[in-house]
Write a protein that holds these residues in place. Structure first.
Motif, PDB file in Angstrom:
ATOM      1  N   TYR A 121      39.141  31.625  38.018  1.00  0.00           N
ATOM      2  CA  TYR A 121      40.286  32.297  38.934  1.00  0.00           C
ATOM      3  C   TYR A 121      39.535  33.547  39.528  1.00  0.00           C
ATOM      4  O   TYR A 121      38.473  33.871  39.456  1.00  0.00           O
ATOM      5  CB  TYR A 121      41.343  32.901  37.791  1.00  0.00           C
ATOM      6  CG  TYR A 121      40.782  33.838  36.909  1.00  0.00           C
ATOM      7  CD1 TYR A 121      40.807  35.352  37.106  1.00  0.00           C
ATOM      8  CD2 TYR A 121      40.196  33.447  35.741  1.00  0.00           C
ATOM      9  CE1 TYR A 121      40.516  36.205  36.144  1.00  0.00           C
ATOM     10  CE2 TYR A 121      39.618  34.384  34.718  1.00  0.00           C
ATOM     11  CZ  TYR A 121      39.667  35.826  34.912  1.00  0.00           C
ATOM     12  OH  TYR A 121      39.213  36.675  34.221  1.00  0.00           O
ATOM     13  N   LEU A 122      40.474  34.016  40.634  1.00  0.00           N
ATOM     14  CA  LEU A 122      39.972  35.220  41.251  1.00  0.00           C
ATOM     15  C   LEU A 122      40.183  36.516  40.649  1.00  0.00           C
ATOM     16  O   LEU A 122      41.381  36.802  40.180  1.00  0.00           O
ATOM     17  CB  LEU A 122      40.578  35.334  42.656  1.00  0.00           C
ATOM     18  CG  LEU A 122      40.468  33.895  43.529  1.00  0.00           C
ATOM     19  CD1 LEU A 122      40.989  34.104  44.758  1.00  0.00           C
ATOM     20  CD2 LEU A 122      38.788  33.679  43.711  1.00  0.00           C
ATOM     21  N   THR A 123      39.490  37.516  40.616  1.00  0.00           N
ATOM     22  CA  THR A 123      39.812  38.920  40.074  1.00  0.00           C
ATOM     23  C   THR A 123      40.727  39.432  41.035  1.00  0.00           C
ATOM     24  O   THR A 123      41.090  39.014  42.330  1.00  0.00           O
ATOM     25  CB  THR A 123      38.496  39.327  40.130  1.00  0.00           C
ATOM     26  OG1 THR A 123      37.970  39.794  41.717  1.00  0.00           O
ATOM     27  CG2 THR A 123      37.487  39.167  39.342  1.00  0.00           C
ATOM     28  N   GLN A 124      41.585  40.417  40.751  1.00  0.00           N
ATOM     29  CA  GLN A 124      42.287  41.100  41.802  1.00  0.00           C
ATOM     30  C   GLN A 124      41.669  41.498  43.368  1.00  0.00           C
ATOM     31  O   GLN A 124      42.173  41.119  44.109  1.00  0.00           O
ATOM     32  CB  GLN A 124      42.862  42.641  40.923  1.00  0.00           C
ATOM     33  CG  GLN A 124      43.468  42.434  39.769  1.00  0.00           C
ATOM     34  CD  GLN A 124      44.807  42.077  40.019  1.00  0.00           C
ATOM     35  OE1 GLN A 124      45.555  42.055  40.991  1.00  0.00           O
ATOM     36  NE2 GLN A 124      45.811  41.721  38.834  1.00  0.00           N
ATOM     37  N   ASN A 125      40.473  42.137  42.948  1.00  0.00           N
ATOM     38  CA  ASN A 125      39.701  42.246  44.106  1.00  0.00           C
ATOM     39  C   ASN A 125      39.330  41.326  45.059  1.00  0.00           C
ATOM     40  O   ASN A 125      39.524  41.275  46.288  1.00  0.00           O
ATOM     41  CB  ASN A 125      38.546  43.231  43.924  1.00  0.00           C
ATOM     42  CG  ASN A 125      38.605  44.480  43.411  1.00  0.00           C
ATOM     43  OD1 ASN A 125      39.952  44.972  43.647  1.00  0.00           O
ATOM     44  ND2 ASN A 125      37.750  45.047  42.631  1.00  0.00           N
ATOM     45  N   GLU A 126      39.074  40.082  44.270  1.00  0.00           N
ATOM     46  CA  GLU A 126      38.821  38.959  45.225  1.00  0.00           C
ATOM     47  C   GLU A 126      39.984  38.145  45.914  1.00  0.00           C
ATOM     48  O   GLU A 126      39.889  37.683  47.013  1.00  0.00           O
ATOM     49  CB  GLU A 126      38.107  37.737  44.188  1.00  0.00           C
ATOM     50  CG  GLU A 126      36.668  38.043  43.768  1.00  0.00           C
ATOM     51  CD  GLU A 126      36.388  37.132  42.936  1.00  0.00           C
ATOM     52  OE1 GLU A 126      34.808  37.003  42.575  1.00  0.00           O
ATOM     53  OE2 GLU A 126      37.038  36.457  42.004  1.00  0.00           O
ATOM     54  N   ALA A 127      41.134  38.588  44.989  1.00  0.00           N
ATOM     55  CA  ALA A 127      42.390  37.997  45.681  1.00  0.00           C
ATOM     56  C   ALA A 127      42.943  38.675  47.180  1.00  0.00           C
ATOM     57  O   ALA A 127      43.407  38.079  47.871  1.00  0.00           O
ATOM     58  CB  ALA A 127      43.425  37.805  44.538  1.00  0.00           C
ATOM     59  N   VAL A 168      46.527  34.354  35.251  1.00  0.00           N
ATOM     60  CA  VAL A 168      45.699  35.231  34.775  1.00  0.00           C
ATOM     61  C   VAL A 168      46.207  36.533  35.134  1.00  0.00           C
ATOM     62  O   VAL A 168      46.419  37.812  34.229  1.00  0.00           O
ATOM     63  CB  VAL A 168      44.248  35.167  35.086  1.00  0.00           C
ATOM     64  CG1 VAL A 168      43.436  36.439  34.536  1.00  0.00           C
ATOM     65  CG2 VAL A 168      43.798  33.795  34.427  1.00  0.00           C
ATOM     66  N   HIS A 169      46.532  36.779  36.453  1.00  0.00           N
ATOM     67  CA  HIS A 169      47.015  38.066  36.858  1.00  0.00           C
ATOM     68  C   HIS A 169      48.383  38.411  36.211  1.00  0.00           C
ATOM     69  O   HIS A 169      48.438  39.759  36.058  1.00  0.00           O
ATOM     70  CB  HIS A 169      47.231  38.047  38.400  1.00  0.00           C
ATOM     71  CG  HIS A 169      46.076  38.176  39.001  1.00  0.00           C
ATOM     72  ND1 HIS A 169      45.800  38.212  40.341  1.00  0.00           N
ATOM     73  CD2 HIS A 169      44.621  38.076  38.731  1.00  0.00           C
ATOM     74  CE1 HIS A 169      44.314  38.141  40.790  1.00  0.00           C
ATOM     75  NE2 HIS A 169      43.741  38.122  39.734  1.00  0.00           N
ATOM     76  N   LEU A 170      49.072  37.394  36.177  1.00  0.00           N
ATOM     77  CA  LEU A 170      50.427  37.691  35.212  1.00  0.00           C
ATOM     78  C   LEU A 170      50.358  37.996  33.905  1.00  0.00           C
ATOM     79  O   LEU A 170      51.013  39.048  33.341  1.00  0.00           O
ATOM     80  CB  LEU A 170      51.547  36.356  35.576  1.00  0.00           C
ATOM     81  CG  LEU A 170      52.097  36.227  37.034  1.00  0.00           C
ATOM     82  CD1 LEU A 170      52.998  35.012  36.946  1.00  0.00           C
ATOM     83  CD2 LEU A 170      53.026  37.602  37.451  1.00  0.00           C
ATOM     84  N   ALA A 171      49.661  37.519  33.141  1.00  0.00           N
ATOM     85  CA  ALA A 171      49.211  37.706  31.753  1.00  0.00           C
ATOM     86  C   ALA A 171      48.447  39.110  31.743  1.00  0.00           C
ATOM     87  O   ALA A 171      48.786  40.062  30.880  1.00  0.00           O
ATOM     88  CB  ALA A 171      48.116  36.843  31.314  1.00  0.00           C
TER      89      ALA A 171
END
Length: 198
Positions: A10-16, A149-152
């Motif tokens: 999955y992408l990290t917040q910064n990668e997204a 993952v971001h929602l979790a």
């Protein structure tokens, strides 16, 4: 039983953020379409094959909600879009003159539903432009994992996330509650100032 040690990509917040910025900054003839696709996939946790199924009739423009037809035995559901995704989708629909309710939302240059191969190609292209070096993340399905993952990490509980992703079994959702660094920090923060556990 699912192996809890399974590594999901999955992408990290910064990668997204970098990914979406790369789509916006390219300013090609397909940028608006691609941005609408990627934002919808990220918001709703959609697979490539589910993106290709979307029709205008699935989108309630007044409520800003999209009916997600889930595949692979998942439950269909309706997700409310955030303001930016709604604005981009509305602009895309208007610009492309999509007016028939039965019309496919996202098409290829051959006027057919956009394919998984095309979406994977676009993911590779935009990840490269965003300087996301881990090639194992350069697959469209990584967006669904990213959403989860971001929602979790935003404190959505497991039953809420199960509904959002359309999972029939909560065991399919558990994998997203592995302890990421962010989740570990929250866990330790809960212990700050508490009596030490012997």
């Amino acid at each position: 039983m699912r192996n809890t040690e399974t590594k999901i990509k999955y992408l990290t917040q910064n990668e997204a953020i970098a990914l979406f910025n790369s789509i916006e900054s390219l300013n090609s003839s397909h940028s608006l379409r691609d941005l609408a696709i990627f934002r919808l996939a990220y918001r709703c946790g959609l697979r490539a094959s589910e993106i290709s199924l979307l029709k205008l009739e699935d989108y309630n423009i007044n409520k800003g909600e999209i009916y997600c037809k889930r595949l692979k035995g998942s439950n269909n559901n309706t997700i409310r879009l955030d303001e930016k995704t709604k604005h981009i989708l509305n602009k895309y629909i208007q610009k492309n003159g999509i007016s028939s309710t039965s019309e496919i939302l996202f098409k290829s240059q051959k006027n057919k539903p956009i394919s998984r191969q095309t979406l994977n190609y676009l993911m590779k292209k935009y990840c490269s432009l965003a300087n996301i070096e881990d090639k194992s993340k350069h697959h469209f399905h990584a967006l669904k994992h990213t959403t989860a993952v971001h929602l979790a990490e935003c404190d959505m509980d497991i039953k809420e996330l199960q509904w959002w992703l359309g999972h029939k079994s909560v065991s399919n959702t558990e994998i997203y509650f592995q302890f990421t660094t962010k989740q570990q920090e929250k866990m330790y923060a809960k212990l700050e100032g508490k009596t030490e556990i012997v």
